[in-house]
Design an enzyme around this catalytic site. Sequence first.
Site, PDB file in Angstrom:
ATOM      1  N   PRO A  98       0.823  -1.213   0.000  1.00 52.55           N
ATOM      2  CA  PRO A  98       0.000   0.000   0.000  1.00 52.55           C
ATOM      3  C   PRO A  98       0.856   1.261   0.000  1.00 52.55           C
ATOM      4  CG  PRO A  98      -0.055  -1.065   2.164  1.00 52.55           C
ATOM      5  CD  PRO A  98       0.645  -2.002   1.233  1.00 52.55           C
ATOM      6  N   MET A  99       0.472   2.243  -0.813  1.00 51.05           N
ATOM      7  CA  MET A  99       1.191   3.520  -0.819  1.00 51.05           C
ATOM      8  C   MET A  99       0.184   4.659  -0.930  1.00 51.05           C
ATOM      9  SD  MET A  99       4.599   2.814  -3.127  1.00 51.05           S
ATOM     10  CE  MET A  99       3.776   1.976  -4.462  1.00 51.05           C
TER      11      MET A  99
ATOM     12  N   ARG B 112       7.630   0.816  -3.922  1.00 50.96           N
ATOM     13  CA  ARG B 112       8.219   1.799  -4.841  1.00 50.96           C
ATOM     14  C   ARG B 112       8.713   1.167  -6.134  1.00 50.96           C
ATOM     15  NH1 ARG B 112      12.083   4.102  -0.367  1.00 50.96           N
ATOM     16  NH2 ARG B 112      12.021   1.878   0.109  1.00 50.96           N
TER      17      ARG B 112
ATOM     18  N   CYS C 242       2.903   3.413   9.670  1.00 50.18           N
ATOM     19  CA  CYS C 242       3.056   4.774   9.133  1.00 50.18           C
ATOM     20  C   CYS C 242       3.851   5.649  10.106  1.00 50.18           C
ATOM     21  CB  CYS C 242       1.684   5.399   8.869  1.00 50.18           C
ATOM     22  SG  CYS C 242       1.840   7.116   8.327  1.00 50.18           S
TER      23      CYS C 242
ATOM     24  N   GLY D  24      10.599  -4.447   1.745  1.00 52.91           N
ATOM     25  CA  GLY D  24      11.624  -3.424   1.858  1.00 52.91           C
ATOM     26  C   GLY D  24      12.695  -3.524   0.805  1.00 52.91           C
TER      27      GLY D  24
ATOM     28  N   GLN E 265      -6.859  -1.199   3.762  1.00 56.44           N
ATOM     29  CA  GLN E 265      -6.021  -0.922   4.934  1.00 56.44           C
ATOM     30  C   GLN E 265      -6.565   0.296   5.676  1.00 56.44           C
ATOM     31  OE1 GLN E 265      -2.084   1.097   5.078  1.00 56.44           O
ATOM     32  NE2 GLN E 265      -1.289  -0.901   5.687  1.00 56.44           N
TER      33      GLN E 265
HETATM   34  C1  LIG Z   1       4.617   7.139  -1.221  1.00 61.32           C
HETATM   35  C2  LIG Z   1       4.476   6.062  -0.182  1.00 61.32           C
HETATM   36  C3  LIG Z   1       3.290   5.920   0.497  1.00 61.32           C
HETATM   37  C4  LIG Z   1       3.131   4.880   1.425  1.00 61.32           C
HETATM   38  N1  LIG Z   1       1.914   4.680   2.001  1.00 61.32           N
HETATM   39  C5  LIG Z   1       1.698   3.576   2.788  1.00 61.32           C
HETATM   40  C6  LIG Z   1       0.405   3.259   3.276  1.00 61.32           C
HETATM   41  O1  LIG Z   1      -0.587   3.938   3.003  1.00 61.32           O
HETATM   42  N2  LIG Z   1       0.288   2.157   4.071  1.00 61.32           N
HETATM   43  C7  LIG Z   1       1.358   1.355   4.400  1.00 61.32           C
HETATM   44  O2  LIG Z   1       1.197   0.363   5.114  1.00 61.32           O
HETATM   45  N3  LIG Z   1       2.593   1.638   3.932  1.00 61.32           N
HETATM   46  C8  LIG Z   1       2.776   2.700   3.118  1.00 61.32           C
HETATM   47  N4  LIG Z   1       4.024   2.948   2.593  1.00 61.32           N
HETATM   48  C9  LIG Z   1       5.100   1.990   2.867  1.00 61.32           C
HETATM   49  C10 LIG Z   1       5.154   0.924   1.774  1.00 61.32           C
HETATM   50  O3  LIG Z   1       3.988   0.137   1.736  1.00 61.32           O
HETATM   51  C11 LIG Z   1       6.354  -0.004   1.988  1.00 61.32           C
HETATM   52  O4  LIG Z   1       6.211  -0.606   3.246  1.00 61.32           O
HETATM   53  C12 LIG Z   1       7.686   0.725   1.938  1.00 61.32           C
HETATM   54  O5  LIG Z   1       7.719   1.663   0.873  1.00 61.32           O
HETATM   55  C13 LIG Z   1       8.859  -0.259   1.754  1.00 61.32           C
HETATM   56  O6  LIG Z   1       8.665  -1.053   0.603  1.00 61.32           O
HETATM   57  P1  LIG Z   1       9.391  -0.731  -0.824  1.00 61.32           P
HETATM   58  O7  LIG Z   1      10.847  -0.600  -0.519  1.00 61.32           O
HETATM   59  O8  LIG Z   1       9.053  -1.912  -1.676  1.00 61.32           O
HETATM   60  O9  LIG Z   1       8.807   0.553  -1.318  1.00 61.32           O
HETATM   61  C14 LIG Z   1       4.206   4.002   1.699  1.00 61.32           C
HETATM   62  C15 LIG Z   1       5.415   4.185   1.029  1.00 61.32           C
HETATM   63  C16 LIG Z   1       5.563   5.182   0.092  1.00 61.32           C
HETATM   64  C17 LIG Z   1       6.857   5.316  -0.636  1.00 61.32           C
END
Ligand SMILES: Cc1cc2nc3c(=O)[nH]c(=O)nc-3n(C[C@H](O)[C@H](O)[C@H](O)COP(=O)(O)O)c2cc1C
Length: 353
Positions: A19-20, A229, A104, A205, A74
């Site tokens: 989720p992002m 990402r 968060c 991650g 979520q």
């Molecule tokens: C722009 C952005 C928004 C995010 N929003 C959420 C969110 O709404 N809920 C959540 O559990 N994690 C959120 N995250 C965290 C991501 O879900 C993820 O845990 C984190 O980016 C690490 O994973 P990655 O390296 O694959 O990006 C967000 C991350 C980014 C970059």
Amino acid sequence: MKPFKIRDIEIDPPLILSPMAGVTDYTFRRLIKRRGGVGLVVSEFISVEGLTRGNPKSKRQMHFDEEERPFAVQIFGGRPERMAMGAEMAEEVGADILDVNCGCPAPKVVRNGGGSGLLREPKQLELILREIKRSISIPLTLKVRTGYSESTINVVDIAKMAEQCGVEHIQVHGRTREQGYKGLANWDRIREVKEAVSIPVSGNGDVTSIEYGMQRWRETGVDGILIGRGAMQNPWIFRQFNDAIEGREPYQPGVEEKKSVLLEFFGMCREEMPEIVALGKMKQLAGQFTKGLPGGAQFRQTLYHSHSADEILVNITTYFETLRRGEMFGDGRIEKDEPPQIESCSAGAFYGL
Ligand SMILES: Cc1cc2nc3c(=O)[nH]c(=O)nc-3n(C[C@H](O)[C@H](O)[C@H](O)COP(=O)(O)O)c2cc1C
């Protein structure tokens, strides 16, 4: 890696769009889902305070399409009754899974007792999980960081407590709250969680390549992997990862396909949101999407100075035409871009980035 189940819901392939906030909305999720290889998609985090007070934005964030299933909503918040009400609303709209945000890092969210603030309040988190469990019949899952700070790592205890409360899947982002997005995720801690509980555990991650993801999976034995990402820079990453899992050569889209996917996204944005919002979304994705592509830096400059959707479309067409010629003729005039930086992401201001 093989598919796993969250109760009777098959997560196949075991790859999850993380989720992002500001990114994984209805439009982006379908764009990713249509590329294949994704076993589960999750909404942006949704405030239960907004949701239970009828905030139109929060309600809109729960909207999804049948093609997205299985689909998880979520929610975030700090008060058990409100969290339970929000969870019921998610079940009512037909979500398959309810996920609780315990990661968060945004000060505003933490101050109100939600997100990673709950890592410091395990008793409160337990009340929340038990109250939600009493209120819904769909599976409850949890997304956590490894601890609030390096000196208070408690993810294993949190995971064990969550399992006792009836949580059916734990997703661990291997960073602390204090760490924000700095450094690398610690997958050893993710492995410790996997070894400590019997419910499925997924790791998260920094996965932006298949090699990195496969290596982390081999080292930890996690049931699933979340990618956030990495999907903005490469919407085919799930399909490629799944190809590797199934022993195929990972799919490589050509320039024409990249262009048509961007245009598909733009078409969806223009249909589904006000022009000004669509413009921002188009810039966001096109900016991420062209990182690492030849001439990408120059193109992004042009893009950021575009003032209308039509102007963006013209710029995209010109850029991809140049790229296609470069691909065909090895055009040395196209500048090499910087390699993609995973830290850089302008989308998550509200999420504490
Ligand atoms: C722009 C952005 C928004 C995010 N929003 C959420 C969110 O709404 N809920 C959540 O559990 N994690 C959120 N995250 C965290 C991501 O879900 C993820 O845990 C984190 O980016 C690490 O994973 P990655 O390296 O694959 O990006 C967000 C991350 C980014 C970059």
